[in-house]
Design a protein around this motif. Structure first.
Motif, PDB file in Angstrom:
ATOM      1  N   ALA A  98       0.820  -1.201   0.000  1.00  0.00           N
ATOM      2  CA  ALA A  98       0.000   0.000   0.000  1.00  0.00           C
ATOM      3  C   ALA A  98       0.860   1.260   0.000  1.00  0.00           C
ATOM      4  N   LYS A  99       1.935   1.231   0.753  1.00  0.00           N
ATOM      5  CA  LYS A  99       2.801   2.408   0.851  1.00  0.00           C
ATOM      6  C   LYS A  99       3.424   2.749  -0.496  1.00  0.00           C
ATOM      7  N   VAL A 100       3.885   1.729  -1.206  1.00  0.00           N
ATOM      8  CA  VAL A 100       4.538   1.957  -2.501  1.00  0.00           C
ATOM      9  C   VAL A 100       3.511   2.334  -3.569  1.00  0.00           C
ATOM     10  N   ALA A 101       2.324   1.705  -3.492  1.00  0.00           N
ATOM     11  CA  ALA A 101       1.328   1.911  -4.545  1.00  0.00           C
ATOM     12  C   ALA A 101       0.445   3.122  -4.315  1.00  0.00           C
ATOM     13  N   GLU A 102       0.540   3.742  -3.154  1.00  0.00           N
ATOM     14  CA  GLU A 102      -0.316   4.885  -2.826  1.00  0.00           C
ATOM     15  C   GLU A 102      -0.204   5.961  -3.903  1.00  0.00           C
ATOM     16  N   VAL A 103      -1.360   6.370  -4.391  1.00  0.00           N
ATOM     17  CA  VAL A 103      -1.402   7.411  -5.423  1.00  0.00           C
ATOM     18  C   VAL A 103      -2.217   8.571  -4.866  1.00  0.00           C
ATOM     19  N   PRO A 104      -1.577   9.667  -4.525  1.00  0.00           N
ATOM     20  CA  PRO A 104      -2.305  10.765  -3.896  1.00  0.00           C
ATOM     21  C   PRO A 104      -3.169  11.588  -4.836  1.00  0.00           C
ATOM     22  N   ALA A 105      -2.930  11.466  -6.140  1.00  0.00           N
ATOM     23  CA  ALA A 105      -3.662  12.315  -7.084  1.00  0.00           C
ATOM     24  C   ALA A 105      -5.150  11.979  -7.080  1.00  0.00           C
ATOM     25  N   ALA A 106      -5.974  13.005  -7.026  1.00  0.00           N
ATOM     26  CA  ALA A 106      -7.428  12.805  -7.049  1.00  0.00           C
ATOM     27  C   ALA A 106      -7.849  12.163  -8.363  1.00  0.00           C
ATOM     28  N   GLY A 107      -8.849  11.307  -8.294  1.00  0.00           N
ATOM     29  CA  GLY A 107      -9.368  10.672  -9.493  1.00  0.00           C
ATOM     30  C   GLY A 107      -8.635   9.416  -9.889  1.00  0.00           C
ATOM     31  N   ASP A 108      -7.596   9.061  -9.163  1.00  0.00           N
ATOM     32  CA  ASP A 108      -6.840   7.858  -9.508  1.00  0.00           C
ATOM     33  C   ASP A 108      -6.949   6.837  -8.378  1.00  0.00           C
ATOM     34  N   ALA A 109      -8.089   6.835  -7.690  1.00  0.00           N
ATOM     35  CA  ALA A 109      -8.290   5.899  -6.595  1.00  0.00           C
ATOM     36  C   ALA A 109      -8.346   4.471  -7.132  1.00  0.00           C
ATOM     37  N   ALA A 110      -7.882   3.544  -6.334  1.00  0.00           N
ATOM     38  CA  ALA A 110      -7.869   2.141  -6.736  1.00  0.00           C
ATOM     39  C   ALA A 110      -8.250   1.282  -5.543  1.00  0.00           C
ATOM     40  N   LEU A 111      -8.720   0.088  -5.844  1.00  0.00           N
ATOM     41  CA  LEU A 111      -9.096  -0.878  -4.826  1.00  0.00           C
ATOM     42  C   LEU A 111      -7.967  -1.872  -4.628  1.00  0.00           C
ATOM     43  N   LEU A 112      -7.592  -2.101  -3.384  1.00  0.00           N
ATOM     44  CA  LEU A 112      -6.580  -3.099  -3.053  1.00  0.00           C
ATOM     45  C   LEU A 112      -7.265  -4.456  -2.963  1.00  0.00           C
ATOM     46  N   ALA A 113      -6.800  -5.408  -3.747  1.00  0.00           N
ATOM     47  CA  ALA A 113      -7.431  -6.731  -3.795  1.00  0.00           C
ATOM     48  C   ALA A 113      -6.398  -7.834  -3.609  1.00  0.00           C
ATOM     49  N   VAL A 114      -6.875  -8.950  -3.076  1.00  0.00           N
ATOM     50  CA  VAL A 114      -6.066 -10.157  -2.928  1.00  0.00           C
ATOM     51  C   VAL A 114      -6.558 -11.171  -3.962  1.00  0.00           C
TER      52      VAL A 114
END
Length: 226
Positions: free
Chosen positions: A45-61
């Motif tokens: 999560a730390k590496v993949a975190e994208v702070p830009a608005a509109g680029d939200a993503a779901l973390l999945a297993v």
């Protein structure tokens, strides 16, 4: 192609930051189900975190590490746990369609989620080619469960969704006519009255339409190298 049903639009909640999603999965014990250390989820999560608005993503297993049967009971609505319908004992055998490319990693991101409200009253048979034409791909059942785990409000009365990226292939090679979905139990029939308003993992026929089910989809899946 059916006409789009008139659905009063509601604001879909913004996904939490990936670091918050990771903590949510850890709190629920999803990392233990998947056989992953909590530190691995946090690092991803730390590496993949994208702070830009509109680029939200779901973390999945990946579903082969955290199957639907183990994730569904973690869902909650009105204090009631989620469940899989009794006539779907083979829920974990529903696998990604050949056209759904999963990253070769235990953790991945699902981008640009859409609940598919505009496809209410379409059948899965009608919705799949339409999504493909829009350069979208249907969600897997486990991805849909992950979405509701992170955003319980995404599951609303009359605005629930199918996850037709997961299908069951029979021994003869043909696809089973059942298509998985996530909705809210009315507490009738075999569900039992005690399950009224609980999140429910069930199925619908490939050729049937339902006015209260959209088709959840994504623009893609990706990983972030650590």
């Amino acid at each position: 192609m059916p006409e789009t049903m008139p659905v009063t639009s509601t604001a879909v909640p913004v996904l939490p930051a990936l670091s918050v999603q990771a903590e949510r999965l850890i709190e629920l014990g999803v990392h233990e189900i998947a056989g992953l250390p909590a530190a691995e989820l946090r690092a991803f999560a730390k590496v993949a975190e994208v702070p830009a608005a509109g680029d939200a993503a779901l973390l999945a297993v990946r579903p082969d590490q955290a199957p639907a049967s183990a994730l569904a009971p973690l869902l909650r609505r009105d204090g009631k746990p989620g469940f899989v319908v009794t006539d779907m004992p083979d829920v974990d055998h529903f696998a990604p369609l050949e056209t759904v490319a999963l990253p070769d990693a235990p953790l991945y991101l699902v981008t640009d989620l859409d609940r598919g409200d505009h496809m209410a009253n379409w059948s899965p048979e009608e919705a799949l080619p339409a999504l493909t034409k829009e350069d979208r791909t249907p969600l897997l059942l486990t991805e849909g469960i992950h979405w509701v785990l992170q955003q319980p409000a995404i599951l609303e009365r009359n605005r629930c969704f199918m996850t037709i990226g997961s299908r069951l292939r029979k021994a003869n090679g043909a696809l089973d006519a059942r298509t998985p979905a996530i909705w809210i139990s009315n507490g009738t029939g075999r569900d039992g009255r005690e399950r009224r308003n609980a999140p429910k993992v069930g199925w619908c026929w490939w050729g049937n339409r339902h006015t209260w089910l959209g088709f959840a989809s994504t623009t893609g899946r990706r990983v972030q190298d650590l």
